[in-house]
Design an enzyme around this catalytic site. Structure first.
Site, short mmCIF file in Angstrom:
data_model
loop_
_atom_site.label_atom_id
_atom_site.label_comp_id
_atom_site.label_asym_id
_atom_site.label_seq_id
_atom_site.Cartn_x
_atom_site.Cartn_y
_atom_site.Cartn_z
N SER A 99 0.82 -1.20 0.00
CA SER A 99 0.00 0.00 0.00
C SER A 99 0.87 1.27 0.00
O SER A 99 1.66 1.46 -0.92
CB SER A 99 -0.95 -0.04 1.20
N ASP A 201 -9.61 -5.47 -4.41
CA ASP A 201 -9.06 -4.52 -3.43
C ASP A 201 -10.13 -3.48 -3.12
O ASP A 201 -10.62 -2.80 -4.03
CB ASP A 201 -7.81 -3.86 -4.03
N HIS A 231 -7.08 -6.11 -0.05
CA HIS A 231 -5.98 -5.14 -0.09
C HIS A 231 -4.74 -5.61 0.66
O HIS A 231 -3.62 -5.52 0.15
CB HIS A 231 -6.45 -3.80 0.48
#
Length: 261
Positions: A99, A201, A231
């Site tokens: 991320s 996601d 995610h």
């Protein structure tokens, strides 16, 4: 102040058999901490890499600390960690992250001597509705200082990501600045990049992957689609795929044979 934590490599690991000493900087995501990427870091260390697993500024303490942390501080954290690893004389260096950690890994690869980059669902853009919130945040962040959590998107039952239960709006503004800076520099990356992308996601939109694919030279980019994970894929069903594939890529880049994931 960033405090690096190092995972000692297994001297019998497959990467050690090539004689190439790999260092890997492993970066966690926004509002979370090293726990979300630690299994990946441990897999790489078991394979023979020295892994640096730091906690980024503003994370792992209080929400108010994160609210006072800038995008520039996160970038400096990573730059200092990369420079520290380079100074230790490793043969090759990789940066990896989940991320926002993936965003920072890409940022580092654009202006530091990096031999490989591994990113899991990196953030480079916001969802359409979130963009309006980010655009308006300078107007209302003092009235509404925090919003709900931006973590914990895991498909696998019984697995939790350790993260803040609230998200400071001021820090989201800084995240937007980081996205903007990183997008501009993607074209400067000249070493291999592996994108691990979750098809389901709920945090980072598909546009982030499209931005990366457009910017990185095609011969440098490998995309691995993760069908079963959300995610936080580093804690999800496809985590073993990420481990096997990244180890195989490091082995390939150090002169060994690439194994099929």
């Amino acid at each position: 102040m960033l405090t690096p934590h190092y995972l000692t490599p297994n001297p019998d690991g497959v990467l050690c058999a090539t004689g190439t000493r790999w260092a890997v900087l492993m970066l966690h995501g926004f509002t979370a901490g090293p726990q979300s990427v630690r299994p990946w870091a441990e897999a790489l260390a078991e394979a023979g890499a020295t892994v640096c697993l730091p906690r980024l500024s503003g994370h792992g303490t209080t929400v108010s600390d994160l609210a006072q942390t800038s995008a520039g501080q996160w970038r400096r954290d990573v730059q200092q960690a990369v420079d520290g690893l380079l100074a230790r004389g490793f043969d090759k260096l990789a940066v990896a992250g989940l991320s926002m950690g993936g965003t920072l890994a890409l940022d580092a690869a654009s202006h530091r001597r990096v031999d490989a980059t591994f990113v899991v669902n990196p953030g480079l853009s916001f969802k359409l509705l979130d963009r309006f919130g980010v655009a308006l945040s300078p107007l209302f962040h003092r009235v509404i200082p925090t919003v709900g959590p931006l973590a914990g998107d895991v498909n696998k039952p019984g697995v939790a990501e350790e993260a803040y239960s609230r998200t400071p709006v001021a820090a989201v503004q800084q995240l937007a600045k980081l996205f903007w800076t990183t997008r501009r520099q993607l074209v400067d990356i000249d070493s291999p990049v592996t994108l691990y992308w979750s098809s389901r996601d709920h945090i980072v939109p598909p546009s982030s992957a499209r931005i990366l694919r457009r910017a990185i030279k095609p011969h440098l980019l490998t995309t691995v689609v993760l069908e079963r994970s959300f995610h936080v894929a580093t804690l999800d069903y496809d985590a073993p795929t990420i481990h096997r594939h990244s180890i195989a890529k490091l082995l390939e880049l150090s002169g060994g044979h690439r194994e099929t994931p």
